[in-house]
Structures are given as C-alpha cells and as structure tokens.
Scaffold this active site. Structure first.
Site, PDB file in Angstrom:
ATOM      1  N   GLY A  10       0.663  -1.385   0.054  1.00 32.57           N
ATOM      2  CA  GLY A  10       0.070   0.034   0.089  1.00 32.57           C
ATOM      3  C   GLY A  10       0.724   1.121  -0.142  1.00 32.57           C
ATOM      4  O   GLY A  10       1.924   1.033  -0.041  1.00 32.57           O
ATOM      5  N   ILE A  36      -3.459 -10.426   7.176  1.00 35.89           N
ATOM      6  CA  ILE A  36      -3.344 -10.312   8.696  1.00 35.89           C
ATOM      7  C   ILE A  36      -4.746 -10.736   9.204  1.00 35.89           C
ATOM      8  O   ILE A  36      -4.543 -10.960  10.643  1.00 35.89           O
ATOM      9  CB  ILE A  36      -3.200  -8.647   8.923  1.00 35.89           C
ATOM     10  CG1 ILE A  36      -4.465  -7.890   8.696  1.00 35.89           C
ATOM     11  CG2 ILE A  36      -1.679  -8.035   8.821  1.00 35.89           C
ATOM     12  CD1 ILE A  36      -4.224  -6.306   9.480  1.00 35.89           C
ATOM     13  N   ALA A  59      -4.912  -2.372   5.946  1.00 37.06           N
ATOM     14  CA  ALA A  59      -6.147  -1.815   6.317  1.00 37.06           C
ATOM     15  C   ALA A  59      -7.038  -2.096   5.369  1.00 37.06           C
ATOM     16  O   ALA A  59      -6.558  -1.948   4.042  1.00 37.06           O
ATOM     17  CB  ALA A  59      -5.849  -0.438   6.728  1.00 37.06           C
ATOM     18  N   THR A  61      -9.237   0.512   3.238  1.00 37.83           N
ATOM     19  CA  THR A  61      -9.187   1.912   3.317  1.00 37.83           C
ATOM     20  C   THR A  61     -10.190   2.500   2.165  1.00 37.83           C
ATOM     21  O   THR A  61     -10.156   3.664   2.314  1.00 37.83           O
ATOM     22  CB  THR A  61      -7.752   2.499   3.029  1.00 37.83           C
ATOM     23  OG1 THR A  61      -7.527   1.993   1.696  1.00 37.83           O
ATOM     24  CG2 THR A  61      -6.911   2.093   3.967  1.00 37.83           C
ATOM     25  N   THR A 100      -6.734   6.317  12.091  1.00 40.98           N
ATOM     26  CA  THR A 100      -7.333   7.642  11.269  1.00 40.98           C
ATOM     27  C   THR A 100      -8.127   8.822  11.807  1.00 40.98           C
ATOM     28  O   THR A 100      -8.633   8.499  13.063  1.00 40.98           O
ATOM     29  CB  THR A 100      -8.118   6.948  10.422  1.00 40.98           C
ATOM     30  OG1 THR A 100      -8.856   7.934   9.472  1.00 40.98           O
ATOM     31  CG2 THR A 100      -9.253   5.978  10.919  1.00 40.98           C
ATOM     32  N   ASP A 101      -8.216   9.578  11.449  1.00 41.17           N
ATOM     33  CA  ASP A 101      -9.083  10.906  12.014  1.00 41.17           C
ATOM     34  C   ASP A 101     -10.329  10.512  11.970  1.00 41.17           C
ATOM     35  O   ASP A 101     -11.327  11.123  12.619  1.00 41.17           O
ATOM     36  CB  ASP A 101      -8.700  12.260  10.924  1.00 41.17           C
ATOM     37  CG  ASP A 101      -9.256  11.942   9.635  1.00 41.17           C
ATOM     38  OD1 ASP A 101      -8.682  11.002   9.091  1.00 41.17           O
ATOM     39  OD2 ASP A 101      -9.610  12.798   8.944  1.00 41.17           O
ATOM     40  N   TYR A 124     -15.994   2.692   8.382  1.00 33.61           N
ATOM     41  CA  TYR A 124     -14.679   2.486   8.232  1.00 33.61           C
ATOM     42  C   TYR A 124     -13.931   3.110   9.567  1.00 33.61           C
ATOM     43  O   TYR A 124     -13.228   2.449  10.192  1.00 33.61           O
ATOM     44  CB  TYR A 124     -14.244   3.576   7.164  1.00 33.61           C
ATOM     45  CG  TYR A 124     -12.557   3.768   7.206  1.00 33.61           C
ATOM     46  CD1 TYR A 124     -11.761   2.808   6.936  1.00 33.61           C
ATOM     47  CD2 TYR A 124     -12.098   5.061   7.601  1.00 33.61           C
ATOM     48  CE1 TYR A 124     -10.230   3.088   6.720  1.00 33.61           C
ATOM     49  CE2 TYR A 124     -10.598   5.276   7.471  1.00 33.61           C
ATOM     50  CZ  TYR A 124     -10.040   4.410   7.248  1.00 33.61           C
ATOM     51  OH  TYR A 124      -8.557   4.639   7.076  1.00 33.61           O
ATOM     52  N   LYS A 128     -12.003   1.004  12.340  1.00 36.39           N
ATOM     53  CA  LYS A 128     -10.556   1.550  13.038  1.00 36.39           C
ATOM     54  C   LYS A 128     -10.289   1.684  14.263  1.00 36.39           C
ATOM     55  O   LYS A 128      -9.467   1.320  15.005  1.00 36.39           O
ATOM     56  CB  LYS A 128     -10.141   2.777  11.872  1.00 36.39           C
ATOM     57  CG  LYS A 128      -9.998   2.564  10.501  1.00 36.39           C
ATOM     58  CD  LYS A 128      -8.850   1.638  10.215  1.00 36.39           C
ATOM     59  CE  LYS A 128      -7.417   2.298  10.644  1.00 36.39           C
ATOM     60  NZ  LYS A 128      -6.257   1.344  10.001  1.00 36.39           N
ATOM     61  N   TRP A 149      -5.961  12.097   5.556  1.00 39.91           N
ATOM     62  CA  TRP A 149      -5.901  12.666   4.436  1.00 39.91           C
ATOM     63  C   TRP A 149      -4.593  12.150   3.658  1.00 39.91           C
ATOM     64  O   TRP A 149      -3.906  13.237   3.126  1.00 39.91           O
ATOM     65  CB  TRP A 149      -6.325  14.283   4.141  1.00 39.91           C
ATOM     66  CG  TRP A 149      -7.572  14.572   4.635  1.00 39.91           C
ATOM     67  CD1 TRP A 149      -8.517  13.733   5.157  1.00 39.91           C
ATOM     68  CD2 TRP A 149      -8.419  15.837   4.344  1.00 39.91           C
ATOM     69  NE1 TRP A 149      -9.733  14.473   5.602  1.00 39.91           N
ATOM     70  CE2 TRP A 149      -9.546  15.734   4.799  1.00 39.91           C
ATOM     71  CE3 TRP A 149      -7.875  16.763   3.809  1.00 39.91           C
ATOM     72  CZ2 TRP A 149     -10.235  16.813   4.595  1.00 39.91           C
ATOM     73  CZ3 TRP A 149      -8.854  18.039   3.429  1.00 39.91           C
ATOM     74  CH2 TRP A 149     -10.240  17.847   3.846  1.00 39.91           C
TER      75      TRP A 149
END
Ligand SMILES: NC(=O)c1ccc[n+]([C@@H]2O[C@H](COP(=O)([O-])OP(=O)(O)OC[C@H]3O[C@@H](n4cnc5c(N)ncnc54)[C@H](OP(=O)(O)O)[C@@H]3O)[C@@H](O)[C@H]2O)c1
Length: 289
Positions: A10, A36, A59, A61, A100-101, A124, A128, A149
């Site tokens: 990735g 994983i 992940a 994403t 992540t945010d 998502y 996470k 981002w």
C-alpha cells in the site's frame, strides 16, 4: 533493527519500506504474501521471522466500500488488527499500528488531540476504532499512530484524482466539496517521521499530519495551481451535493498534541509537501494531464 511491515504493497507501506531499508533490516509482506486476518499465517510468519518491531500498514481503506461491505471493513481493520496485536503481545514484538482521523465525528469545531473522545460516523471509522481498542486490549507494547488525508505513491490518491478529472473534464468546471476540512498528509513525510518513533518508549496514541489545514476544495485548487492549471474553474459544493455511501466528518483535523509535548518541531506545511509530491510525479513523468 529487524522490522516487519504488513500491508507493504500500500501507499504507506511502500514509503516505509523505502525510507527504512537503508538503515534497518526490513521484511515487507504485501496483502497476497500475508493476510493479517489469517491468525495461523500471522503467528507462523512472526514465529519464523522474529522481528523486533512490526509496522501494521494493512487496512481496508476504501471508505465507501467499508460502508457497503461490513465484512470487508471488519476483517482487516478490526479482526486483522486484533490478530496482529495478539501475536505481537504473545511473542514480545513491539507494534506500531496506523489509524485515522475518521475515529472522530468532526463536530468539535477545533483540531482533535489524542485524548479527545472518539465518535466515528461511518463504518470505516468504527472498524478502525475497534482495531485501536483491540491493539490496546492485547497487551502488546504498542503505539497507535493516527494520520489523515494521506496521499502519495502516485496512484489513486486525491491530488492525482483531481488532475485526472481535470484532464477529462472537457471544458466544464470541477466540483469539489468545500465543507470537509482536514490536513492533507504526504505519506513520504509520515514515513520519515516514523523513523524517529522507532526507539521511542511510548505506548498509546500519537497524531501525525502535515501542518496547517484546508478544505477539500482548497486542496484541489492548490493541486491545480501547483500543476500549472490554476486557471481551471473549481466549483465549491456542499457534501450533500456529492452523495456517497459513507458520511465524512466535516472538520477532523488532528492536533499533534503528543508531538508538541515531546518538544518536536512541527512538520512542514501541507502546501510545501504537496509541491514536493507533484514535483516528484513530474520528474518521473507521472503527472496526469
Ligand atoms: N489513505 C488515507 O487517506 C488514510 C487516512 C488516514 C489513515 N490511514 C491509515 O493509514 C494506514 C495506511 O493506509 P494507506 O493509505 O497506505 O492504505 P492503502 O494504500 O490502501 O494500503 C493498505 C494495504 O493493506 C492491504 N490490506 C488490506 N487488507 C489486508 C489484509 N487483510 N491483510 C494484509 N493486507 C491487507 C491492502 O491490500 P489490497 O489493496 O489488496 O486490499 C493495501 O495494500 C491504514 O491504517 C489506514 O487506515 C489512511
């Protein structure tokens, strides 16, 4: 240091491998090489390779696909994180896990510190967050690095999507949402900074993004400007005018509070990082349009 990278195919995984390989022994496993979510496979690889540190970049994403396909989201983001963390805990391997945010709802009205309560508004983000919790519940010696981002690596990111859309627009204007605010973060900058986290004896959460913040509309405008296409009209629209399966937080900029406490200088501004990225794409003949 002997470092094993999962999700190495990735965006972030590739940059970490490139940045760390000259200084460390890097063992890189892409998705086809190590899933994983496969407990037996993860345990066997870690028992065999015995790394000092695992960097989990694997992940799911695709935010809208996560909304449509809960299993896709949970398998990698929640269960996969639990598998990796549990095996690291059992084998005494230090873990740096990425998040992540989107664990925040974006309604706070100010950048989020590491200690702000979480409240994801899409699947998502929820998966996470479940992954973060699994990491901490595992008892692994773990640091969770939240970023946001993320772009870099050439394909499929926001700046490249904007430049591709510009080359296909046929004279019309581009339409980009102006009511989502965050901090665009260059994966190469994150990878460089992870290098300084390797020896840090810290458990918990740490935020990393490039400095400053902007709306997606401003990000698109800056991308076009830097690519020499500042003349292209970009219409600022509201999120409701660009419906997607998953809702996005409106203002989810991360504040690097822990970074500040460590006394580390702020990373470079998002515009400088973006200019660097587009310059690299241009030099490699990869700039669309
Ligand atoms: N991209 C962003 O804007 C962003 C923002 C904030 C945080 N993050 C976080 O930053 C980290 C790195 O993101 P990124 O941008 O580098 O994502 P990416 O480019 O999508 O890379 C993720 C990699 O993980 C792989 N993967 C998916 N499921 C897996 C599994 N079960 N086992 C092993 N590998 C699996 C993917 O392979 P396939 O392609 O085959 O599925 C992909 O190669 C992630 O934790 C992400 O949540 C990303």
């Amino acid at each position: 240091m002997r470092i094993l990278i999962t999700g190495a195919g990735g965006r972030l995984g590739r940059d970490l491998r490139r940045v760390l390989t000259p200084h460390h022994e890097c063992l890189a496993f892409s998705h086809p090489e190590l899933n994983i979510a496969d407990l037996a496979a993860v345990r066997s690889v870690l028992q065999e390779e015995r790394p000092d540190l695992l960097l989990n970049c694997a992940a799911a994403t695709d935010v809208d696909r996560c909304e449509r396909e809960p299993d896709y989201a949970e398998r990698a983001n929640a269960w996969g994180a639990a598998v990796v963390a549990s095996c690291c805990a059992r084998l005494g391997i230090r873990l740096i896990h990425f998040s992540t945010d989107f664990v925040f709802d974006g309604e706070a009205g100010a950048p989020y510190t590491e200690f702000h309560p979480t409240r994801p508004i899409n699947r998502y983000g929820a998966t996470k967050l479940a992954g973060e919790r699994a990491v901490f519940q595992s008892g692994a010696d773990a640091l969770v690095v939240r970023t946001q981002w993320l772009y870099g690596g050439g394909g499929g990111d926001f700046p490249v999507a904007i430049l591709r859309a510009e080359s296909l627009r046929g004279g019309g204007s581009l339409r980009v949402v102006a009511d989502q605010v965050g901090a665009p973060t260059y994966s190469a900058d994150l990878a460089e900074q992870v290098a300084r986290l390797l020896d840090l004896p810290l458990r918990g959460v740490l935020h990393f993004n490039n400095d400053g913040e902007c709306s997606r509309w401003e990000w698109a405008r800056e991308t076009l400007h830097l690519a020499g296409r500042g003349d292209v009209p970009v219409e600022a629209i509201r999120s409701e005018e660009w419906p997607t399966p998953a809702r996005r937080p409106k203002h989810s900029t991360l504040r690097r509070f822990v970074w500040e406490q460590l006394g580390w200088p702020p990373p470079r501004d998002w515009r400088a990082a973006l200019a660097d990225y587009l310059g690299t794409l241009r030099a490699n003949g990869q700039l669309p349009g």
